[in-house]
Design a protein around this motif. Structure first.
Motif, PDB file in Angstrom:
ATOM      1  N   THR A 132      49.937  51.107  50.448  1.00  0.00           N
ATOM      2  CA  THR A 132      49.978  49.709  50.026  1.00  0.00           C
ATOM      3  C   THR A 132      49.137  49.532  48.765  1.00  0.00           C
ATOM      4  O   THR A 132      49.558  48.883  47.809  1.00  0.00           O
ATOM      5  CB  THR A 132      49.425  48.801  51.142  1.00  0.00           C
ATOM      6  N   LEU A 133      47.947  50.126  48.785  1.00  0.00           N
ATOM      7  CA  LEU A 133      47.069  50.033  47.614  1.00  0.00           C
ATOM      8  C   LEU A 133      47.782  50.571  46.372  1.00  0.00           C
ATOM      9  O   LEU A 133      47.707  49.993  45.298  1.00  0.00           O
ATOM     10  CB  LEU A 133      45.785  50.836  47.851  1.00  0.00           C
ATOM     11  N   LEU A 134      48.483  51.691  46.562  1.00  0.00           N
ATOM     12  CA  LEU A 134      49.184  52.319  45.440  1.00  0.00           C
ATOM     13  C   LEU A 134      50.268  51.421  44.860  1.00  0.00           C
ATOM     14  O   LEU A 134      50.493  51.405  43.654  1.00  0.00           O
ATOM     15  CB  LEU A 134      49.837  53.622  45.907  1.00  0.00           C
ATOM     16  N   SER A 135      50.944  50.685  45.746  1.00  0.00           N
ATOM     17  CA  SER A 135      52.082  49.897  45.284  1.00  0.00           C
ATOM     18  C   SER A 135      51.681  48.514  44.765  1.00  0.00           C
ATOM     19  O   SER A 135      52.516  47.769  44.270  1.00  0.00           O
ATOM     20  CB  SER A 135      53.106  49.752  46.411  1.00  0.00           C
ATOM     21  N   MET A 136      50.413  48.188  44.857  1.00  0.00           N
ATOM     22  CA  MET A 136      49.964  46.873  44.400  1.00  0.00           C
ATOM     23  C   MET A 136      49.897  46.787  42.878  1.00  0.00           C
ATOM     24  O   MET A 136      49.684  47.796  42.217  1.00  0.00           O
ATOM     25  CB  MET A 136      48.527  46.661  44.892  1.00  0.00           C
ATOM     26  N   PRO A 137      50.031  45.576  42.337  1.00  0.00           N
ATOM     27  CA  PRO A 137      49.769  45.440  40.900  1.00  0.00           C
ATOM     28  C   PRO A 137      48.298  45.766  40.613  1.00  0.00           C
ATOM     29  O   PRO A 137      47.440  45.536  41.468  1.00  0.00           O
ATOM     30  CB  PRO A 137      50.066  43.968  40.616  1.00  0.00           C
ATOM     31  N   ASP A 138      48.054  46.327  39.427  1.00  0.00           N
ATOM     32  CA  ASP A 138      46.721  46.834  39.085  1.00  0.00           C
ATOM     33  C   ASP A 138      45.584  45.835  39.341  1.00  0.00           C
ATOM     34  O   ASP A 138      44.544  46.203  39.866  1.00  0.00           O
ATOM     35  CB  ASP A 138      46.667  47.254  37.608  1.00  0.00           C
ATOM     36  N   HIS A 139      45.817  44.577  38.948  1.00  0.00           N
ATOM     37  CA  HIS A 139      44.724  43.605  39.055  1.00  0.00           C
ATOM     38  C   HIS A 139      44.311  43.381  40.500  1.00  0.00           C
ATOM     39  O   HIS A 139      43.137  43.190  40.799  1.00  0.00           O
ATOM     40  CB  HIS A 139      45.087  42.291  38.362  1.00  0.00           C
ATOM     41  N   LEU A 140      45.286  43.448  41.426  1.00  0.00           N
ATOM     42  CA  LEU A 140      44.945  43.234  42.836  1.00  0.00           C
ATOM     43  C   LEU A 140      44.360  44.507  43.461  1.00  0.00           C
ATOM     44  O   LEU A 140      43.499  44.443  44.330  1.00  0.00           O
ATOM     45  CB  LEU A 140      46.187  42.810  43.630  1.00  0.00           C
ATOM     46  N   ARG A 141      44.840  45.672  42.984  1.00  0.00           N
ATOM     47  CA  ARG A 141      44.354  46.929  43.558  1.00  0.00           C
ATOM     48  C   ARG A 141      42.846  47.067  43.371  1.00  0.00           C
ATOM     49  O   ARG A 141      42.123  47.451  44.273  1.00  0.00           O
ATOM     50  CB  ARG A 141      45.058  48.131  42.948  1.00  0.00           C
ATOM     51  N   LYS A 142      42.398  46.678  42.193  1.00  0.00           N
ATOM     52  CA  LYS A 142      40.973  46.803  41.892  1.00  0.00           C
ATOM     53  C   LYS A 142      40.141  45.981  42.893  1.00  0.00           C
ATOM     54  O   LYS A 142      39.143  46.455  43.422  1.00  0.00           O
ATOM     55  CB  LYS A 142      40.724  46.311  40.465  1.00  0.00           C
ATOM     56  N   THR A 143      40.605  44.768  43.147  1.00  0.00           N
ATOM     57  CA  THR A 143      39.902  43.895  44.082  1.00  0.00           C
ATOM     58  C   THR A 143      39.980  44.458  45.503  1.00  0.00           C
ATOM     59  O   THR A 143      38.969  44.542  46.203  1.00  0.00           O
ATOM     60  CB  THR A 143      40.538  42.490  44.052  1.00  0.00           C
ATOM     61  N   ALA A 144      41.182  44.881  45.908  1.00  0.00           N
ATOM     62  CA  ALA A 144      41.378  45.387  47.271  1.00  0.00           C
ATOM     63  C   ALA A 144      40.557  46.654  47.502  1.00  0.00           C
ATOM     64  O   ALA A 144      39.967  46.835  48.570  1.00  0.00           O
ATOM     65  CB  ALA A 144      42.859  45.671  47.512  1.00  0.00           C
ATOM     66  N   MET A 145      40.492  47.512  46.486  1.00  0.00           N
ATOM     67  CA  MET A 145      39.717  48.748  46.607  1.00  0.00           C
ATOM     68  C   MET A 145      38.232  48.443  46.809  1.00  0.00           C
ATOM     69  O   MET A 145      37.549  49.118  47.565  1.00  0.00           O
ATOM     70  CB  MET A 145      39.857  49.589  45.323  1.00  0.00           C
ATOM     71  N   THR A 146      37.767  47.423  46.112  1.00  0.00           N
ATOM     72  CA  THR A 146      36.355  47.055  46.230  1.00  0.00           C
ATOM     73  C   THR A 146      36.046  46.602  47.652  1.00  0.00           C
ATOM     74  O   THR A 146      35.028  46.988  48.233  1.00  0.00           O
ATOM     75  CB  THR A 146      35.997  45.952  45.220  1.00  0.00           C
ATOM     76  N   ILE A 147      36.944  45.815  48.229  1.00  0.00           N
ATOM     77  CA  ILE A 147      36.748  45.371  49.613  1.00  0.00           C
ATOM     78  C   ILE A 147      36.803  46.583  50.553  1.00  0.00           C
ATOM     79  O   ILE A 147      36.023  46.684  51.490  1.00  0.00           O
ATOM     80  CB  ILE A 147      37.808  44.327  50.017  1.00  0.00           C
ATOM     81  N   CYS A 148      37.717  47.515  50.284  1.00  0.00           N
ATOM     82  CA  CYS A 148      37.801  48.721  51.117  1.00  0.00           C
ATOM     83  C   CYS A 148      36.463  49.457  51.115  1.00  0.00           C
ATOM     84  O   CYS A 148      35.998  49.922  52.141  1.00  0.00           O
ATOM     85  CB  CYS A 148      38.877  49.663  50.580  1.00  0.00           C
ATOM     86  N   ARG A 149      35.879  49.560  49.935  1.00  0.00           N
ATOM     87  CA  ARG A 149      34.613  50.294  49.828  1.00  0.00           C
ATOM     88  C   ARG A 149      33.451  49.537  50.470  1.00  0.00           C
ATOM     89  O   ARG A 149      32.631  50.115  51.158  1.00  0.00           O
ATOM     90  CB  ARG A 149      34.282  50.553  48.359  1.00  0.00           C
ATOM     91  N   CYS A 150      33.395  48.217  50.229  1.00  0.00           N
ATOM     92  CA  CYS A 150      32.259  47.436  50.728  1.00  0.00           C
ATOM     93  C   CYS A 150      32.418  47.087  52.206  1.00  0.00           C
ATOM     94  O   CYS A 150      31.435  46.831  52.874  1.00  0.00           O
ATOM     95  CB  CYS A 150      32.117  46.130  49.962  1.00  0.00           C
ATOM     96  N   GLY A 151      33.648  47.029  52.667  1.00  0.00           N
ATOM     97  CA  GLY A 151      33.886  46.616  54.038  1.00  0.00           C
ATOM     98  C   GLY A 151      34.000  45.109  54.129  1.00  0.00           C
ATOM     99  O   GLY A 151      34.966  44.572  54.641  1.00  0.00           O
ATOM    100  N   ARG A 152      33.011  44.411  53.556  1.00  0.00           N
ATOM    101  CA  ARG A 152      32.964  42.964  53.694  1.00  0.00           C
ATOM    102  C   ARG A 152      32.185  42.419  52.506  1.00  0.00           C
ATOM    103  O   ARG A 152      31.084  42.894  52.226  1.00  0.00           O
ATOM    104  CB  ARG A 152      32.187  42.691  54.986  1.00  0.00           C
ATOM    105  N   ALA A 153      32.750  41.466  51.814  1.00  0.00           N
ATOM    106  CA  ALA A 153      32.033  40.990  50.628  1.00  0.00           C
ATOM    107  C   ALA A 153      32.481  39.597  50.227  1.00  0.00           C
ATOM    108  O   ALA A 153      33.561  39.142  50.601  1.00  0.00           O
ATOM    109  CB  ALA A 153      32.269  41.947  49.467  1.00  0.00           C
ATOM    110  N   THR A 154      31.627  38.907  49.467  1.00  0.00           N
ATOM    111  CA  THR A 154      31.991  37.606  48.907  1.00  0.00           C
ATOM    112  C   THR A 154      32.629  37.850  47.540  1.00  0.00           C
ATOM    113  O   THR A 154      32.534  38.951  46.998  1.00  0.00           O
ATOM    114  CB  THR A 154      30.743  36.726  48.705  1.00  0.00           C
ATOM    115  N   ALA A 155      33.233  36.806  47.009  1.00  0.00           N
ATOM    116  CA  ALA A 155      33.866  36.929  45.683  1.00  0.00           C
ATOM    117  C   ALA A 155      32.821  37.325  44.642  1.00  0.00           C
ATOM    118  O   ALA A 155      33.096  38.138  43.758  1.00  0.00           O
ATOM    119  CB  ALA A 155      34.534  35.613  45.304  1.00  0.00           C
TER     120      ALA A 155
END
Lengths: 154, 259
Positions: free
Chosen positions: A85-108
């Motif tokens: 899913t991450l791979l198929s996302m548009p670049d701008h969203l992937r960056k955000t989604a990856m950050t959440i994956c790494r942090c687990g839980r985060a605010t904007a």
């Protein structure tokens, strides 16, 4: 009653004289006008601010949706945020989604710190990911936390 | 600094496992605390190379949420000289386990990614490991991409073989770039003896064709083949050129000099 109406009513002197009148807040609980005006003015302002922030977030999402077109945003329920899913996302969203994956839980704000993009932008992307069903959002006080709900998806 | 290093390739047989085992052993020889992971669940091999037959828990169990990662780690420090620490987390080699792992759905893979990502906390932060080295399955598949996403640095093993070049190039462009991964390419099984000018030429070629920095160039050593995977090469042959090349690679990764 929307936020704007609520705000206007509170500021209208003519309505103060009205005896005990119940106001339904956006969260559904009823309070008397007296309570609002005399006991907890700060609290009320805080509530208004919270609501305005929510409105702001919703508007940010709408703006983002318009910017990128609706084609990549289909609301899904509990879509797994896996690597494909991450791979198929548009670049701008992937960056955000990856950050959440790494942090687990985060605010904007926390995501923005890592991606070096504006908080408002991250907030919009995060909310977009929530709409798409990839992330969950949880409010704690004035902060909104975003996370990928890995455990409930069995 | 790169703490989690994944070793990956487009095709099989490019020398991923050899590189992963020896890179981990090189770090350990340098006094580091290292754990080597077998993330090739379709064709587990580290149990054989490291000669471990008595694992009570496998990496499969950790990813299935059946046990703590600490239960999976096997301490093999006594096998190596020096004061480094060498641990291994192995994939279950039974056919049943391989079948089970290949039938996992997307939601499982998502949770597995979460568990791999949390190793940063449990092993690097809490247990103070210096390096985690992931040996992966070749090509584009869930377990490898999960490993790549988790890693700070990816070592891509490739040979000069026609079947490998195009795929590797595409993979670098369409997978690694999207995840913004730091990458170093290892040209393995290079046939020509490598003089300085030859090396520079290869280096340029790698940068042109793959557009990633070169981490190392490994000539085809008959001694490596002859060992038949029976020894940890850098440990048993400290003066062999292969060992020297691995030392350089480890140093480059450690000093963040791959660019």
């Amino acid at each position: 009653m929307n936020n704007y109406q609520c705000f206007v009513r509170l500021n209208k002197p003519s309505t103060i004289s009205t005896p005990v009148q119940h106001i339904k807040t956006t969260r559904g609980n009823t309070v008397t006008r007296e309570e609002i005006l005399s006991k907890k003015p700060l609290h009320v302002l805080e509530k208004i601010r919270e609501n305005l922030e929510r409105l702001n977030e919703k508007m940010e999402v709408m703006i983002e949706l318009q910017k990128h077109g609706h084609k990549d945003v289909q609301p899904l329920n509990d879509a797994p945020l896996d690597v494909m899913t991450l791979l198929s996302m548009p670049d701008h969203l992937r960056k955000t989604a990856m950050t959440i994956c790494r942090c687990g839980r985060a605010t904007a704000a926390e995501v923005a710190e890592q991606t070096s993009r504006a908080r408002a932008v991250e907030s919009a992307y995060l909310n977009q990911l929530v709409i798409m069903g990839y992330l969950k959002k949880e409010r704690k006080g004035r902060k909104a936390y975003f996370y990928a709900d890995r455990d409930s998806q069995r | 600094m790169s703490k989690i290093v994944a070793v990956h390739s487009y095709k099989g047989g490019t020398g991923k496992t050899l590189l992963a085992v020896n890179l981990a052993a090189t770090f350990a020889k340098d006094g580091k605390k290292v754990c080597l992971f077998d993330l090739d669940f379709r064709a587990p091999s580290l149990f054989a190379i490291l000669k471990v037959n008595n694992a009570e828990f496998w990496l499969n169990d950790y990813l299935n949420g059946k046990c703590d990662i600490n239960k999976v780690l096997i301490d093999l420090s006594s096998r190596l000289e020096g004061n480094g620490n060498f641990f291994a987390a192995l994939a279950n080699p039974t056919t049943e386990a391989i079948r089970e792992m290949s039938a996992k759905d997307r939601k499982w893979e998502m949770r597995a990614l979460g568990r791999l990502l949390s190793l940063r906390n449990t092993l690097l932060n809490d247990r103070e490991f210096d390096y985690l080295v992931f040996d992966t399955s070749p090509g584009l598949q869930y377990s490898s991409i999960n490993a790549i996403v988790t890693a700070d640095f990816v070592v891509v093993a490739t040979t000069g073989d026609r079947s490998d070049v195009d795929g590797t190039r595409r993979m670098l462009r369409e997978l690694y770039n999207l995840f913004e991964k730091k990458t170093g390419l290892v040209m393995n099984k290079v046939l020509d003896p490598t003089s300085k000018s030859k090396r520079d030429e290869m280096d340029k070629r790698v940068k042109n064709v793959y557009q990633v920095p070169m981490l190392g160039l490994v000539p085809c050593f008959c001694e490596v083949l002859r060992a038949e995977g029976n020894l940890i090469f850098v440990q048993d042959k400290p003066n062999h050129p292969f060992t020297k090349i691995l030392d350089e690679m480890a140093k480059k990764i450690e000093n963040n000099e791959v660019n």
